[in-house]
Design a protein around this motif. Structure first.
Motif, PDB file in Angstrom:
ATOM      1  N   LEU A  67       0.617  -1.771  -0.037  1.00 59.04           N
ATOM      2  CA  LEU A  67      -0.183  -0.106   0.315  1.00 59.04           C
ATOM      3  C   LEU A  67       0.955   1.270  -0.752  1.00 59.04           C
ATOM      4  O   LEU A  67       0.661   2.163  -0.854  1.00 59.04           O
ATOM      5  CB  LEU A  67      -0.789  -0.118   1.120  1.00 59.04           C
ATOM      6  N   LYS A  68       1.987   1.432   1.249  1.00 63.45           N
ATOM      7  CA  LYS A  68       3.029   2.259   0.471  1.00 63.45           C
ATOM      8  C   LYS A  68       3.332   2.812  -0.294  1.00 63.45           C
ATOM      9  O   LYS A  68       3.680   3.994  -1.239  1.00 63.45           O
ATOM     10  CB  LYS A  68       3.936   2.623   1.853  1.00 63.45           C
ATOM     11  N   GLU A  69       3.638   1.577  -1.250  1.00 65.81           N
ATOM     12  CA  GLU A  69       4.174   2.234  -2.799  1.00 65.81           C
ATOM     13  C   GLU A  69       3.534   2.098  -3.568  1.00 65.81           C
ATOM     14  O   GLU A  69       4.131   2.608  -4.722  1.00 65.81           O
ATOM     15  CB  GLU A  69       5.092   0.691  -2.626  1.00 65.81           C
ATOM     16  N   ASN A  70       2.594   1.508  -3.837  1.00 69.27           N
ATOM     17  CA  ASN A  70       1.417   1.928  -4.760  1.00 69.27           C
ATOM     18  C   ASN A  70      -0.104   2.282  -4.587  1.00 69.27           C
ATOM     19  O   ASN A  70      -0.450   2.507  -5.449  1.00 69.27           O
ATOM     20  CB  ASN A  70       1.276   0.535  -5.319  1.00 69.27           C
ATOM     21  N   ASN A  71      -0.330   2.478  -3.344  1.00 64.11           N
ATOM     22  CA  ASN A  71      -1.327   2.941  -2.788  1.00 64.11           C
ATOM     23  C   ASN A  71      -1.550   3.951  -1.928  1.00 64.11           C
ATOM     24  O   ASN A  71      -1.502   3.746  -0.748  1.00 64.11           O
ATOM     25  CB  ASN A  71      -2.894   1.763  -2.476  1.00 64.11           C
ATOM     26  N   PRO A  72      -1.203   4.584  -1.705  1.00 69.17           N
ATOM     27  CA  PRO A  72      -0.584   5.655  -0.465  1.00 69.17           C
ATOM     28  C   PRO A  72      -1.963   6.273   0.011  1.00 69.17           C
ATOM     29  O   PRO A  72      -2.076   6.350   1.286  1.00 69.17           O
ATOM     30  CB  PRO A  72       0.229   7.303  -0.753  1.00 69.17           C
ATOM     31  N   GLU A  73      -3.351   6.201  -0.720  1.00 63.52           N
ATOM     32  CA  GLU A  73      -4.115   6.826   0.248  1.00 63.52           C
ATOM     33  C   GLU A  73      -4.805   5.806   0.977  1.00 63.52           C
ATOM     34  O   GLU A  73      -5.330   5.435   1.869  1.00 63.52           O
ATOM     35  CB  GLU A  73      -4.994   6.923  -0.603  1.00 63.52           C
ATOM     36  N   ASP A  74      -5.047   4.712   0.511  1.00 65.75           N
ATOM     37  CA  ASP A  74      -5.007   3.292   1.021  1.00 65.75           C
ATOM     38  C   ASP A  74      -4.071   3.496   2.474  1.00 65.75           C
ATOM     39  O   ASP A  74      -4.568   2.908   3.457  1.00 65.75           O
ATOM     40  CB  ASP A  74      -5.296   2.102   0.225  1.00 65.75           C
ATOM     41  N   TYR A  75      -3.128   3.734   2.237  1.00 62.02           N
ATOM     42  CA  TYR A  75      -2.115   3.324   3.107  1.00 62.02           C
ATOM     43  C   TYR A  75      -2.476   4.343   4.164  1.00 62.02           C
ATOM     44  O   TYR A  75      -2.222   3.780   6.279  1.00 62.02           O
ATOM     45  CB  TYR A  75      -0.899   3.949   3.140  1.00 62.02           C
ATOM     46  N   ARG A  76      -2.848   5.376   4.177  1.00 64.70           N
ATOM     47  CA  ARG A  76      -3.390   6.423   4.876  1.00 64.70           C
ATOM     48  C   ARG A  76      -4.296   6.148   5.887  1.00 64.70           C
ATOM     49  O   ARG A  76      -4.688   6.082   6.851  1.00 64.70           O
ATOM     50  CB  ARG A  76      -3.411   8.339   4.220  1.00 64.70           C
ATOM     51  N   ASN A  77      -5.530   5.476   4.876  1.00 65.60           N
ATOM     52  CA  ASN A  77      -6.405   5.215   5.705  1.00 65.60           C
ATOM     53  C   ASN A  77      -6.420   4.063   6.544  1.00 65.60           C
ATOM     54  O   ASN A  77      -6.167   4.287   7.320  1.00 65.60           O
ATOM     55  CB  ASN A  77      -7.428   5.107   4.794  1.00 65.60           C
ATOM     56  N   TYR A  78      -5.292   3.176   6.357  1.00 65.97           N
ATOM     57  CA  TYR A  78      -5.085   1.422   7.530  1.00 65.97           C
ATOM     58  C   TYR A  78      -4.415   2.452   8.408  1.00 65.97           C
ATOM     59  O   TYR A  78      -5.010   1.967   9.678  1.00 65.97           O
ATOM     60  CB  TYR A  78      -3.864   0.934   6.238  1.00 65.97           C
ATOM     61  N   LEU A  79      -3.535   3.060   8.322  1.00 65.75           N
ATOM     62  CA  LEU A  79      -3.070   4.021   9.886  1.00 65.75           C
ATOM     63  C   LEU A  79      -3.312   4.899  10.149  1.00 65.75           C
ATOM     64  O   LEU A  79      -3.534   5.032  11.734  1.00 65.75           O
ATOM     65  CB  LEU A  79      -0.791   4.337   9.541  1.00 65.75           C
ATOM     66  N   ARG A  80      -4.621   5.871   9.697  1.00 65.43           N
ATOM     67  CA  ARG A  80      -5.600   7.012  10.219  1.00 65.43           C
ATOM     68  C   ARG A  80      -4.509   8.425  10.211  1.00 65.43           C
ATOM     69  O   ARG A  80      -4.711   9.158  10.770  1.00 65.43           O
ATOM     70  CB  ARG A  80      -6.020   6.767  11.466  1.00 65.43           C
ATOM     71  N   MET A  81      -2.980   7.995   9.383  1.00 64.39           N
ATOM     72  CA  MET A  81      -2.267   8.790   8.844  1.00 64.39           C
ATOM     73  C   MET A  81      -1.225   8.652   7.570  1.00 64.39           C
ATOM     74  O   MET A  81      -1.384   7.680   7.486  1.00 64.39           O
ATOM     75  CB  MET A  81      -1.821   9.385  10.700  1.00 64.39           C
ATOM     76  N   THR A  82      -0.820  10.212   7.887  1.00 64.28           N
ATOM     77  CA  THR A  82      -0.014  10.369   6.706  1.00 64.28           C
ATOM     78  C   THR A  82       1.322   9.404   6.772  1.00 64.28           C
ATOM     79  O   THR A  82       1.577   9.183   8.385  1.00 64.28           O
ATOM     80  CB  THR A  82       1.142  11.928   6.323  1.00 64.28           C
ATOM     81  N   ASP A  83       2.688   8.958   5.820  1.00 64.20           N
ATOM     82  CA  ASP A  83       3.775   8.092   6.591  1.00 64.20           C
ATOM     83  C   ASP A  83       5.008   9.147   7.187  1.00 64.20           C
ATOM     84  O   ASP A  83       4.982   8.979   8.264  1.00 64.20           O
ATOM     85  CB  ASP A  83       4.250   7.815   5.441  1.00 64.20           C
ATOM     86  N   ASN A  84       4.943  10.197   6.666  1.00 67.36           N
ATOM     87  CA  ASN A  84       5.380  11.394   7.803  1.00 67.36           C
ATOM     88  C   ASN A  84       5.271  11.588   9.236  1.00 67.36           C
ATOM     89  O   ASN A  84       5.826  11.666   9.516  1.00 67.36           O
ATOM     90  CB  ASN A  84       5.172  12.483   7.355  1.00 67.36           C
ATOM     91  N   ALA A  85       3.637  11.728   9.589  1.00 64.61           N
ATOM     92  CA  ALA A  85       3.036  11.738  10.415  1.00 64.61           C
ATOM     93  C   ALA A  85       3.394  10.262  11.054  1.00 64.61           C
ATOM     94  O   ALA A  85       3.929  10.688  12.381  1.00 64.61           O
ATOM     95  CB  ALA A  85       1.826  12.141  10.418  1.00 64.61           C
ATOM     96  N   PHE A  86       2.826   8.938  10.618  1.00 61.55           N
ATOM     97  CA  PHE A  86       3.241   8.212  11.405  1.00 61.55           C
ATOM     98  C   PHE A  86       5.132   7.938  11.823  1.00 61.55           C
ATOM     99  O   PHE A  86       5.369   7.640  12.742  1.00 61.55           O
ATOM    100  CB  PHE A  86       3.202   6.659  10.632  1.00 61.55           C
ATOM    101  N   ARG A  87       6.002   8.061  10.724  1.00 65.57           N
ATOM    102  CA  ARG A  87       7.311   7.849  11.091  1.00 65.57           C
ATOM    103  C   ARG A  87       7.248   8.912  12.498  1.00 65.57           C
ATOM    104  O   ARG A  87       8.380   8.501  13.080  1.00 65.57           O
ATOM    105  CB  ARG A  87       8.479   8.279   9.568  1.00 65.57           C
ATOM    106  N   ASP A  88       6.962   9.806  12.231  1.00 65.09           N
ATOM    107  CA  ASP A  88       7.351  10.721  13.526  1.00 65.09           C
ATOM    108  C   ASP A  88       6.946  10.449  14.313  1.00 65.09           C
ATOM    109  O   ASP A  88       7.380  10.033  15.607  1.00 65.09           O
ATOM    110  CB  ASP A  88       6.117  12.650  13.286  1.00 65.09           C
ATOM    111  N   LEU A  89       5.811  10.477  15.188  1.00 60.88           N
ATOM    112  CA  LEU A  89       5.020   9.106  15.666  1.00 60.88           C
ATOM    113  C   LEU A  89       5.889   8.354  16.411  1.00 60.88           C
ATOM    114  O   LEU A  89       6.035   7.924  18.005  1.00 60.88           O
ATOM    115  CB  LEU A  89       3.602   8.898  15.788  1.00 60.88           C
ATOM    116  N   LEU A  90       6.397   7.439  15.540  1.00 62.91           N
ATOM    117  CA  LEU A  90       7.550   6.230  15.825  1.00 62.91           C
ATOM    118  C   LEU A  90       8.534   6.201  16.832  1.00 62.91           C
ATOM    119  O   LEU A  90       8.715   5.652  17.442  1.00 62.91           O
ATOM    120  CB  LEU A  90       7.207   5.202  14.127  1.00 62.91           C
ATOM    121  N   SER A  91       8.879   7.469  16.375  1.00 59.15           N
ATOM    122  CA  SER A  91      10.408   7.761  16.448  1.00 59.15           C
ATOM    123  C   SER A  91      10.402   8.196  18.039  1.00 59.15           C
ATOM    124  O   SER A  91      10.892   8.156  18.880  1.00 59.15           O
ATOM    125  CB  SER A  91      11.490   8.959  15.677  1.00 59.15           C
ATOM    126  N   LEU A  92       8.872   9.098  17.909  1.00 55.24           N
ATOM    127  CA  LEU A  92       9.402   9.197  19.786  1.00 55.24           C
ATOM    128  C   LEU A  92       8.429   8.375  20.769  1.00 55.24           C
ATOM    129  O   LEU A  92       9.072   8.264  21.921  1.00 55.24           O
ATOM    130  CB  LEU A  92       7.476  10.342  19.737  1.00 55.24           C
TER     131      LEU A  92
END
Length: 417
Positions: free
Chosen positions: A53-78
């Motif tokens: 999903l991350k590579e080919n369907n970014p909208e579905d990826y965002r829906n899966y996590l309820r956030m953008t990848d950048n927001a997810f990475r920031d959250l994960l680092s915290l």
């Protein structure tokens, strides 16, 4: 050997045989350490799908996590330092990334742990521990920056400036509201959590700023408590009554009006807490006041609406222990603030908040209202007017005069019939 000794020996033999039989039964029925398919979790779990999903369907990826990848990475680092575990000789630890994703999917869907285990490749027992621990980690990592309660007069003024700019309501420290959060009652709890609406719940109380962000969250009061009494048991309300919130004085406020919080009929009128006039005693001027109050109060309705629409766990009866439910609710609220600031356009698109056309006076309902599930996330009961002090009544009348005088907005007369 005497008969009595023979009898004792026979009893001992029977007891030994029974113990040996029980031991054999336990050995046969003992569960395996880990189910075979869980040992092969990397062949079946959702991380492979998520990569696709991350590579080919970014909208579905965002829906899966309820956030953008950048927001997810920031959250994960915290949160990673708080949830990373070491491998043991018995098994490899579940990585922090997978722990966070499993938790976000639980918040996003409200699926049972037994159901969630099939997509995460993590046993239900482990998920129960992981989700609770990760929710606590999310709250601890974000609360100081994203759920900061004002403590000085200057900080309260900044909150009020936004209400004045966005909603034409001066000297407002926040909109107050509460919700019943449906739960599966703990064992042997009886009617302790049973509310007047006919189901089991804990209560979420919140204060929201003009930008739909939570300023204060209080959760865990059992649903059996009267709705009007719930706020009175919060730290916020006790400080309000004691006068220790460091609110701006009238010589610091716009037009010399009391600095106030706003709520609906579920909250008692106070000189620093405004609520609407009852319908039976409305004059034209009081209708104007009610409209202006309702207009500013809409921020808390929309905050709760967005929260429950994105985190669908609020559309279920949460089947966890009470202390774990509290962590789930707190984590969801602080995540709401985190996402409002870091990916607002995708988290709350325009259709997810009410829109008022001030030219026509038509209010377009947000999409969350059309998808609202009142059976699991319901409003507090409107308790009607209760006795209020003269100071409280006079404070409200001062706002009536302001909204019909110096604070009048051009469109309000067109909206009031």
């Amino acid at each position: 050997m005497t008969p009595s000794k023979r009898k004792i020996s026979a009893v001992m033999v029977i007891a030994l045989l029974h113990d040996e039989y029980e031991h054999d039964i336990c050995k046969k029925s003992r569960k395996v350490w880990m189910k075979p398919w869980l040992r092969k979790r990397e062949n079946f779990y959702h991380m492979t799908l998520l990569k696709e999903l991350k590579e080919n369907n970014p909208e579905d990826y965002r829906n899966y996590l309820r956030m953008t990848d950048n927001a997810f990475r920031d959250l994960l680092s915290l949160v990673s330092p708080k949830i990373t575990k070491k491998d043991t000789v018995m098994r490899k630890s579940i990585p922090a990334e997978e722990r966070l994703i499993a938790t976000l999917r639980f918040l996003a869907t409200g699926r049972s742990l037994e159901d969630l285990k099939f997509s995460t490749g993590i046993s239900a027992q482990a998920l129960g521990h992981i989700i609770s621990e990760t929710c606590q980690a999310i709250y601890d990592a974000l609360r100081n920056e994203y759920l900061k309660f004002p403590t000085t007069s200057g900080e309260w003024k900044k909150i009020a400036d936004d209400f004045y700019l966005l909603w034409n309501f001066p000297n407002c420290g926040g909109a107050i509201d509460g919700k019943h959060v449906s739960i599966v009652p703990p064992s042997n709890s009886g009617s302790y959590y049973f509310n007047y609406k006919g189901y089991f719940s804990v209560v979420l109380m919140a204060i929201v700023n003009a930008n739909l962000e939570f300023l204060m969250v209080d959760v865990g009061k059992n649903g059996r408590i009267s709705d009007g009494g719930i706020i009175e048991d919060t730290v916020f309300y006790k400080k309000l009554i004691e006068g220790t919130l460091n609110l701006p004085q009238n010589n610091e406020t716009k037009y010399g009006l009391n600095f106030v919080f706003i709520g609906d009929e579920a909250f008692a009128l106070h000189e620093h807490l405004q609520n609407p006039f009852p319908q039976r005693e409305l004059t034209y001027e009081k209708k104007i006041y009610n409209y202006r109050l309702s207009r500013a109060r809409r921020v808390v309705e929309n905050a709760f609406g967005v929260l429950s629409n994105v985190f669908r766990v609020f559309h279920t009866s949460i089947a966890l222990k009470p202390e774990k439910i509290d962590r789930v609710v707190l984590a969801s609220c602080v995540l709401h603030n985190f996402l409002r600031r870091n990916c607002r356009n995708s988290y709350t698109p325009l259709n997810m908040t009410d829109f008022e056309n001030i030219e026509s006076g038509i209010v377009s309902d947000a999409d969350w209202r059309k998808d609202s599930n009142d059976a699991h996330f319901t409003n507090l009961q409107a308790l009607g007017q209760r006795n209020a002090s003269d100071a409280a009544k006079n404070a409200r009348l001062s706002y009536v005069a302001y909204f019909n005088g110096d604070g009048k907005v051009p469109w309000q007369d067109r909206l009031i019939k």
